[in-house]
Motif scaffolding. Structure first.
Motif, short mmCIF file in Angstrom:
data_model
loop_
_atom_site.label_atom_id
_atom_site.label_comp_id
_atom_site.label_asym_id
_atom_site.label_seq_id
_atom_site.Cartn_x
_atom_site.Cartn_y
_atom_site.Cartn_z
N PRO A 22 -2.31 5.90 -22.51
CA PRO A 22 -2.10 4.31 -22.46
C PRO A 22 -1.29 4.34 -21.08
O PRO A 22 -1.46 3.03 -20.53
CB PRO A 22 -1.23 4.28 -23.62
N ASP A 23 -0.92 5.11 -20.28
CA ASP A 23 -0.15 4.92 -19.15
C ASP A 23 -1.26 4.65 -17.85
O ASP A 23 -0.82 3.98 -16.84
CB ASP A 23 0.66 5.83 -18.69
N LEU A 24 -2.50 4.73 -18.35
CA LEU A 24 -3.66 4.40 -17.44
C LEU A 24 -3.44 2.91 -17.03
O LEU A 24 -4.07 2.28 -15.84
CB LEU A 24 -5.04 4.74 -17.76
N SER A 25 -2.75 2.23 -18.15
CA SER A 25 -2.69 0.76 -17.89
C SER A 25 -1.87 0.17 -16.72
O SER A 25 -1.72 -0.83 -16.15
CB SER A 25 -2.20 0.13 -19.11
N PHE A 26 -1.30 1.20 -16.03
CA PHE A 26 -0.71 1.06 -14.81
C PHE A 26 -1.46 0.50 -13.86
O PHE A 26 -1.05 -0.45 -12.90
CB PHE A 26 0.21 2.13 -14.39
N LEU A 27 -2.72 0.93 -13.83
CA LEU A 27 -3.59 0.47 -12.77
C LEU A 27 -3.72 -1.00 -12.84
O LEU A 27 -4.01 -1.54 -11.47
CB LEU A 27 -5.12 1.09 -13.18
N ALA B 271 -3.94 -5.01 -9.37
CA ALA B 271 -4.19 -6.56 -9.55
C ALA B 271 -2.84 -7.53 -9.34
O ALA B 271 -3.29 -8.64 -9.25
CB ALA B 271 -5.21 -6.88 -10.51
N GLY B 272 -1.74 -7.08 -9.32
CA GLY B 272 -0.50 -8.02 -9.28
C GLY B 272 0.07 -7.71 -10.38
O GLY B 272 -0.05 -7.13 -11.56
N ALA B 273 1.36 -8.29 -10.45
CA ALA B 273 2.43 -8.08 -11.50
C ALA B 273 1.89 -8.43 -12.84
O ALA B 273 2.24 -8.18 -13.76
CB ALA B 273 3.67 -8.75 -11.01
N LYS B 274 1.34 -9.96 -12.89
CA LYS B 274 1.11 -10.70 -14.06
C LYS B 274 -0.06 -9.90 -14.78
O LYS B 274 0.22 -9.64 -15.99
CB LYS B 274 0.62 -12.13 -13.55
N ILE B 275 -1.16 -9.27 -14.23
CA ILE B 275 -2.04 -8.62 -14.82
C ILE B 275 -1.80 -7.38 -15.03
O ILE B 275 -2.00 -6.84 -16.23
CB ILE B 275 -3.26 -8.65 -13.83
N GLY B 276 -0.74 -6.72 -14.15
CA GLY B 276 -0.20 -5.37 -14.63
C GLY B 276 0.46 -5.45 -15.76
O GLY B 276 0.75 -4.62 -16.63
N ALA B 277 1.36 -6.38 -15.88
CA ALA B 277 2.12 -6.70 -17.14
C ALA B 277 1.42 -6.95 -18.46
O ALA B 277 1.69 -6.18 -19.39
CB ALA B 277 3.04 -7.73 -17.01
N TRP B 278 0.38 -7.58 -18.22
CA TRP B 278 -0.46 -7.86 -19.27
C TRP B 278 -1.22 -6.49 -19.70
O TRP B 278 -1.35 -6.22 -21.12
CB TRP B 278 -1.62 -8.93 -18.97
#
Length: 136
Positions: free
Chosen positions: A53-58, A62-69
């Motif tokens: 699930p930590d691959l979601s860090f990628l 694309a930026g903080a907003k997409i990263g947080a999502w």
């Protein structure tokens, strides 16, 4: 006079309530790992997928907003709990194994203080600031 950010203004939990949420994370990790053991899932799969699930860090590329999502989607219990229900209800072994591993990962992260992210940056979570932001 400079105003300091409080839990009320940052949206982060603090104090004893933060400790309770982290203990819940520890209980989730331990409980799902125990269930995985009792279920008899293959340990090689647990080891290989535990940090996936930590691959979601990628998403942060694309930026903080997409990263947080992307991080929050992969670190919310909603999808793996649905999978767990399907897994127990209809017994597809892979679905049940994935759900247990995913929930164990979420619990482990929460126990360590890694909460769901705000779009202001990776270090701003519902469990408080982490990383460089925690020291700043």
């Amino acid at each position: 006079m400079a105003e300091t950010a409080s839990a009320e203004t940052t949206g982060a939990v603090s104090g004893g309530l933060r400790s309770v949420l982290r203990l819940e994370g520890l209980a989730l990790f331990a409980g799902m790992t125990l269930l995985y053991f009792l279920w008899g899932g293959p340990w090689w799969l647990y080891v290989v997928l535990f940090l996936s699930p930590d691959l979601s860090f990628l998403g942060y590329l694309a930026g903080a907003k997409i990263g947080a999502w992307t991080y929050n989607v992969m670190h919310s219990t909603v999808i793996p709990l649905g999978m767990l229900t399907v897994g127990f209800g209809f017994a597809p072994p892979l679905v049940l194994s994935l759900a247990l591993i995913w929930l164990a990962h979420i619990g482990f992260d929460r126990a360590l203080g890694y909460g769901l992210k705000y779009s202001t940056g990776f270090g701003f979570t519902h469990l408080g600031k982490i990383g460089k932001q925690a020291n700043g």
